[in-house]
Design a protein around this motif. Structure first.
Motif, mmCIF file in Angstrom:
data_model
loop_
_atom_site.group_PDB
_atom_site.id
_atom_site.type_symbol
_atom_site.label_atom_id
_atom_site.label_comp_id
_atom_site.label_asym_id
_atom_site.label_seq_id
_atom_site.Cartn_x
_atom_site.Cartn_y
_atom_site.Cartn_z
ATOM 1 N N ASN A 1 0.840 -1.191 0.000
ATOM 2 C CA ASN A 1 0.000 0.000 0.000
ATOM 3 C C ASN A 1 0.876 1.241 0.000
ATOM 4 O O ASN A 1 2.103 1.156 0.129
ATOM 5 C CB ASN A 1 -0.984 -0.001 1.182
ATOM 6 C CG ASN A 1 -0.306 -0.030 2.537
ATOM 7 O OD1 ASN A 1 0.834 0.413 2.694
ATOM 8 N ND2 ASN A 1 -1.005 -0.557 3.524
ATOM 9 N N ASP B 1 -1.234 6.902 2.064
ATOM 10 C CA ASP B 1 -2.559 6.389 2.379
ATOM 11 C C ASP B 1 -2.524 4.864 2.438
ATOM 12 O O ASP B 1 -2.302 4.203 1.426
ATOM 13 C CB ASP B 1 -3.543 6.865 1.306
ATOM 14 C CG ASP B 1 -4.979 6.439 1.582
ATOM 15 O OD1 ASP B 1 -5.222 5.751 2.599
ATOM 16 O OD2 ASP B 1 -5.847 6.777 0.760
ATOM 17 N N ASN C 1 -4.941 2.946 2.667
ATOM 18 C CA ASN C 1 -6.074 2.369 1.941
ATOM 19 C C ASN C 1 -5.853 2.317 0.431
ATOM 20 O O ASN C 1 -6.677 1.743 -0.285
ATOM 21 C CB ASN C 1 -7.342 3.171 2.241
ATOM 22 C CG ASN C 1 -7.746 3.069 3.694
ATOM 23 O OD1 ASN C 1 -7.760 1.982 4.265
ATOM 24 N ND2 ASN C 1 -8.051 4.201 4.312
ATOM 25 N N ASP D 1 -7.694 -6.413 5.796
ATOM 26 C CA ASP D 1 -7.370 -5.203 6.553
ATOM 27 C C ASP D 1 -8.496 -4.808 7.509
ATOM 28 O O ASP D 1 -8.261 -4.219 8.564
ATOM 29 C CB ASP D 1 -6.974 -4.042 5.642
ATOM 30 C CG ASP D 1 -8.069 -3.599 4.682
ATOM 31 O OD1 ASP D 1 -9.106 -4.288 4.563
ATOM 32 O OD2 ASP D 1 -7.881 -2.559 4.020
ATOM 33 N N GLU E 1 -6.680 -4.074 10.980
ATOM 34 C CA GLU E 1 -6.415 -2.649 11.206
ATOM 35 C C GLU E 1 -7.046 -2.093 12.484
ATOM 36 O O GLU E 1 -6.386 -1.348 13.224
ATOM 37 C CB GLU E 1 -6.858 -1.821 9.997
ATOM 38 C CG GLU E 1 -5.850 -1.826 8.873
ATOM 39 C CD GLU E 1 -6.245 -0.908 7.726
ATOM 40 O OE1 GLU E 1 -7.366 -0.331 7.780
ATOM 41 O OE2 GLU E 1 -5.441 -0.770 6.790
ATOM 42 N N ASP F 1 -15.031 -1.865 8.016
ATOM 43 C CA ASP F 1 -14.861 -2.520 6.719
ATOM 44 C C ASP F 1 -15.284 -3.979 6.841
ATOM 45 O O ASP F 1 -15.512 -4.494 7.934
ATOM 46 C CB ASP F 1 -13.377 -2.423 6.321
ATOM 47 C CG ASP F 1 -13.144 -2.682 4.847
ATOM 48 O OD1 ASP F 1 -14.113 -3.002 4.110
ATOM 49 O OD2 ASP F 1 -11.981 -2.567 4.412
#
Length: 248
Positions: free
Chosen positions: A140, A149, A151, A192, A196, A237
């Motif tokens: 990433n 970032d 994401n 993630d 996360e 998420d």
């Protein structure tokens, strides 16, 4: 390549747990495939997007990846086979925005090696002697650039870029891998959305890897969604955890 997992292993049990979080669709997927010789592959994909098309594609791609990896008896070989399959689609090279997913796959060859390969930010962890080791390195923008970032994934299954092209842009190849013998312990694959929230809260995932794999996986994803909702930007998420207990 890193060859730093110790001694032989045998997989005795495994389980997957998933929660949709605040998304409309569960676009993570897992799959297991066992070859005739007992070689077994475990795949986890984290689909990019939140549509029925992504959900369907990711489920199919996870099954394909697990099958290819088990038949190859090697995680890297299996992931490269499927990466090449999707990259070879003319519609992808033409930039038609077809589905893609962060992918991680682990393969156990009985009495021999454990191998892990990944493209994207889905992770693999190994718990040995009470110490949890992260086996993968996220693909990433945060890895590529300080303050980037997290994401924004920089490689994934379904991308058409080669290792060399990805390395030139982001500083890492499209696919990375490790292999080696292993000691008894626990293997965790996670999207993630599952790791996360725990990481952001400073919570150690090792505490979940005990007892029954299904209970461990369920607790991990339930707490991931709860912790995500407790953050200042409370969005959860898709959360998926695949837990495998390994013994000699």
């Amino acid at each position: 390549m890193r060859e730093d997992i110790d001694e032989d292993l045998a997989v005795t049990s495994y389980a997957t747990a998933q929660r949709p979080g605040d998304r409309a669709f569960q676009c993570d997927a897992t799959a297991v495939f066992t070859a005739p010789d007992g070689t077994r592959a475990y795949a986890l994909l984290d689909g990019v997007g939140d549509t029925p098309a992504v959900r369907s594609w990711t489920r199919t791609a996870a099954r394909r990846l697990a099958h290819a990896a088990a038949e190859s008896a090697d995680a890297e070989a299996g992931l490269r086979t499927e990466y090449g399959h999707y990259a070879g689609d003319p519609a992808r090279t033409a930039g038609h925005g077809l589905p893609c997913a962060a992918a991680v796959v682990a393969v156990h060859v009985p009495g021999r090696l454990l191998s892990v390969a990944w493209s994207g930010d889905a992770r693999a962890y190994l718990l040995l002697d009470g110490h949890l080791r992260l086996l993968t390195e996220d693909h990433n923008a945060r890895r590529a650039t300080d303050g980037g970032d997290r994401n924004l994934i920089t490689a994934c299954l379904g991308e058409a870029r080669s290792d060399e092209e990805t390395e030139q842009i982001w500083g890492h190849p499209a696919i990375e891998y490790l292999r080696g013998p292993a000691r008894p312990g626990w293997l965790l694959l996670a999207s993630d959305g599952a790791y996360e929230p725990h990481e952001d809260a400073g919570h150690d995932l090792a505490g979940y890897l005990t007892g029954d794999p299904r209970t461990a996986a369920e607790r991990l994803v339930d707490d991931a969604v709860r912790r995500a909702h407790e953050l200042s930007d409370p969005y959860a998420d898709n959360a998926t955890a695949f837990v495998t207990r390994i013994t000699c």
